[in-house]
Design an enzyme around this catalytic site. Structure first.
Site, PDB file in Angstrom:
ATOM      1  N   LYS A  34      72.868 -11.748  -7.023  1.00  0.00           N
ATOM      2  CA  LYS A  34      72.436 -10.859  -5.687  1.00  0.00           C
ATOM      3  C   LYS A  34      72.325 -11.715  -4.675  1.00  0.00           C
ATOM      4  O   LYS A  34      72.586 -11.952  -3.355  1.00  0.00           O
ATOM      5  CB  LYS A  34      71.573 -10.067  -6.088  1.00  0.00           C
ATOM      6  CG  LYS A  34      71.448  -8.670  -6.695  1.00  0.00           C
ATOM      7  CD  LYS A  34      71.062  -7.910  -6.807  1.00  0.00           C
ATOM      8  CE  LYS A  34      69.519  -8.332  -7.265  1.00  0.00           C
ATOM      9  NZ  LYS A  34      69.771  -8.910  -8.506  1.00  0.00           N
ATOM     10  N   ARG A  50      65.445  -0.420  -6.644  1.00  0.00           N
ATOM     11  CA  ARG A  50      65.353  -0.372  -7.405  1.00  0.00           C
ATOM     12  C   ARG A  50      65.523  -0.001  -8.555  1.00  0.00           C
ATOM     13  O   ARG A  50      65.749   0.061  -9.567  1.00  0.00           O
ATOM     14  CB  ARG A  50      64.529  -1.610  -8.074  1.00  0.00           C
ATOM     15  CG  ARG A  50      65.541  -3.270  -8.370  1.00  0.00           C
ATOM     16  CD  ARG A  50      64.106  -4.052  -8.269  1.00  0.00           C
ATOM     17  NE  ARG A  50      64.710  -5.839  -9.289  1.00  0.00           N
ATOM     18  CZ  ARG A  50      64.619  -6.740  -8.917  1.00  0.00           C
ATOM     19  NH1 ARG A  50      64.190  -7.242  -7.321  1.00  0.00           N
ATOM     20  NH2 ARG A  50      65.532  -7.587  -9.986  1.00  0.00           N
ATOM     21  N   ARG A  99      69.359 -22.583 -13.274  1.00  0.00           N
ATOM     22  CA  ARG A  99      69.073 -21.285 -11.782  1.00  0.00           C
ATOM     23  C   ARG A  99      68.057 -22.749 -11.353  1.00  0.00           C
ATOM     24  O   ARG A  99      66.552 -22.571 -12.059  1.00  0.00           O
ATOM     25  CB  ARG A  99      68.880 -20.119 -11.891  1.00  0.00           C
ATOM     26  CG  ARG A  99      69.003 -20.318 -10.129  1.00  0.00           C
ATOM     27  CD  ARG A  99      68.796 -18.312  -9.820  1.00  0.00           C
ATOM     28  NE  ARG A  99      67.796 -17.617 -10.556  1.00  0.00           N
ATOM     29  CZ  ARG A  99      67.629 -16.342  -9.907  1.00  0.00           C
ATOM     30  NH1 ARG A  99      68.659 -16.139  -8.917  1.00  0.00           N
ATOM     31  NH2 ARG A  99      66.641 -15.254 -10.799  1.00  0.00           N
ATOM     32  N   ARG A 158      61.886 -21.195 -11.850  1.00  0.00           N
ATOM     33  CA  ARG A 158      60.998 -20.220 -11.585  1.00  0.00           C
ATOM     34  C   ARG A 158      60.588 -19.797 -12.749  1.00  0.00           C
ATOM     35  O   ARG A 158      61.267 -19.711 -14.412  1.00  0.00           O
ATOM     36  CB  ARG A 158      61.537 -18.597 -11.315  1.00  0.00           C
ATOM     37  CG  ARG A 158      62.088 -18.314  -9.709  1.00  0.00           C
ATOM     38  CD  ARG A 158      62.677 -17.308  -9.169  1.00  0.00           C
ATOM     39  NE  ARG A 158      62.707 -15.706  -9.410  1.00  0.00           N
ATOM     40  CZ  ARG A 158      63.378 -15.247  -9.749  1.00  0.00           C
ATOM     41  NH1 ARG A 158      64.245 -15.221  -8.224  1.00  0.00           N
ATOM     42  NH2 ARG A 158      63.646 -13.588  -9.954  1.00  0.00           N
ATOM     43  N   ARG A 210      63.603  -9.033 -18.409  1.00  0.00           N
ATOM     44  CA  ARG A 210      63.942  -8.165 -17.074  1.00  0.00           C
ATOM     45  C   ARG A 210      65.331  -7.426 -17.195  1.00  0.00           C
ATOM     46  O   ARG A 210      65.606  -6.475 -16.314  1.00  0.00           O
ATOM     47  CB  ARG A 210      64.349  -9.515 -15.759  1.00  0.00           C
ATOM     48  CG  ARG A 210      62.001  -9.687 -15.606  1.00  0.00           C
ATOM     49  CD  ARG A 210      63.257 -11.569 -15.083  1.00  0.00           C
ATOM     50  NE  ARG A 210      63.597 -11.380 -13.794  1.00  0.00           N
ATOM     51  CZ  ARG A 210      64.535 -12.378 -12.773  1.00  0.00           C
ATOM     52  NH1 ARG A 210      64.305 -13.996 -13.783  1.00  0.00           N
ATOM     53  NH2 ARG A 210      64.829 -12.542 -12.162  1.00  0.00           N
TER      54      ARG A 210
HETATM   55  P1  AMP Z   1      63.687 -10.629  -8.474  1.00  0.00           P
HETATM   56  O1  AMP Z   1      63.329 -11.916  -7.581  1.00  0.00           O
HETATM   57  O2  AMP Z   1      64.972 -10.346  -7.054  1.00  0.00           O
HETATM   58  O3  AMP Z   1      65.003 -10.794  -9.759  1.00  0.00           O
HETATM   59  O4  AMP Z   1      62.679  -9.793  -8.317  1.00  0.00           O
HETATM   60  C1  AMP Z   1      61.495 -10.520  -9.313  1.00  0.00           C
HETATM   61  C2  AMP Z   1      59.798  -9.746  -9.203  1.00  0.00           C
HETATM   62  O5  AMP Z   1      59.630  -9.073  -8.395  1.00  0.00           O
HETATM   63  C3  AMP Z   1      60.890  -8.258 -10.790  1.00  0.00           C
HETATM   64  O6  AMP Z   1      61.431  -9.090 -11.634  1.00  0.00           O
HETATM   65  C4  AMP Z   1      59.608  -7.523 -10.363  1.00  0.00           C
HETATM   66  O7  AMP Z   1      58.682  -7.951 -11.049  1.00  0.00           O
HETATM   67  C5  AMP Z   1      59.716  -7.800  -8.500  1.00  0.00           C
HETATM   68  N1  AMP Z   1      59.928  -7.231  -7.774  1.00  0.00           N
HETATM   69  C6  AMP Z   1      61.473  -7.038  -7.036  1.00  0.00           C
HETATM   70  N2  AMP Z   1      61.851  -6.088  -6.694  1.00  0.00           N
HETATM   71  C7  AMP Z   1      61.613  -5.076  -7.511  1.00  0.00           C
HETATM   72  C8  AMP Z   1      61.378  -3.918  -7.090  1.00  0.00           C
HETATM   73  N3  AMP Z   1      62.088  -3.799  -5.891  1.00  0.00           N
HETATM   74  N4  AMP Z   1      60.473  -3.102  -7.460  1.00  0.00           N
HETATM   75  C9  AMP Z   1      59.710  -3.233  -7.914  1.00  0.00           C
HETATM   76  N5  AMP Z   1      59.801  -4.298  -8.671  1.00  0.00           N
HETATM   77  C10 AMP Z   1      60.048  -5.287  -7.621  1.00  0.00           C
END
Ligand code: AMP
Length: 218
Positions: free
Chosen positions: A13, A88, A122, A155, A166
């Site tokens: 993404k 999400r 990554r 990360r 996740r």
């Molecule tokens: P990402 O970098 O998009 O994988 O997001 C990392 C973490 O941030 C996720 O595992 C959630 O804990 C939190 N997070 C990111 N976007 C959202 C969202 N739209 N709703 C809830 N938690 C989020």
């Protein structure tokens, strides 16, 4: 153009969204990046979302909805945006509908084995956020960003145990979203297999964007 990028964690993404952002001159709004920044700064919001992020769980809808609403009201979003990692959940999608229209939802389809392998490889630049993959897109010098010379890191939530959590969260919470947008006829599925060159996928994505009609005022 108001665009949403959907897909599992590790589905690409971030990479595809930043290409779209450059190509169309619209901001790339990555909810995970915004929340990570808040955590690093130790803000009130950061303190509230930190424990969820570490465990690979979604942060509460009310919090992220507020963050999204505020970000989307900034002037650079007037001509459009690409949302990455938001919405999400169905609750988030409905909250977004109250704030703005959506023109197109790009849904990345990718197998779990590929995701686990990809996330484990990554690496991200601490300075500029550029994304690398040790196998398919390695930096020229190990551990150093090609773009800015910053240090690359992995990360915490890209470690295999958290990745599985996740992915489980994604299936449970986010897949109903795809159905929600399908009913509105807004979804374009893009098959993101490892062997497909990124340029080929970008062409497919740009064609879908061209075909989509801006929903302005509807
Ligand atoms: P990402 O970098 O998009 O994988 O997001 C990392 C973490 O941030 C996720 O595992 C959630 O804990 C939190 N997070 C990111 N976007 C959202 C969202 N739209 N709703 C809830 N938690 C989020």
């Amino acid at each position: 153009m108001n665009l949403i990028m959907l897909g599992p964690p590790g589905g690409g993404k971030g990479t595809y969204s930043s290409r779209i952002s450059e190509n169309y001159g619209i901001p790339h709004i990555a909810m995970g990046d915004i929340l990570r920044r808040e955590v690093n700064e130790g803000s009130d919001l950061g303190k509230k979302v930190e424990e969820y992020m570490e465990k690979g769980e979604l942060a509460p809808d009310e919090l992220v909805n507020e963050v999204a609403k505020k970000r989307l009201s900034e002037p650079d979003c007037e001509a459009g945006f690409i949302l990455d990692g938001y919405p999400r959940t169905l609750t988030q999608a409905k909250a977004l509908d109250k704030v703005t229209d959506t023109d197109l939802v790009i849904n990345l389809e990718i197998s779990e084995e590929v995701i686990i392998e990809r996330l484990a490889n990554r690496r991200i630049c601490k300075e500029c956020g550029a994304i690398y993959n040790l196998k398919s897109m390695p930096p020229e010098e190990e551990g150093v960003c090609d773009e800015c010379g910053g240090e690359l890191y992995q990360r915490e939530d890209d470690k295999p145990k958290v990745i599985r959590k996740r992915l489980g969260e994604y299936r449970k919470q986010s897949e109903p979203l795809i159905d929600y947008y399908r009913e509105k006829n807004l979804v374009e599925d893009i098959v993101a297999q490892e062997e497909r060159p990124i340029e080929e996928m970008m062409e497919e994505i740009y064609a879908a964007i061209k075909k989509a009609k801006p929903n302005k005022g509807s």
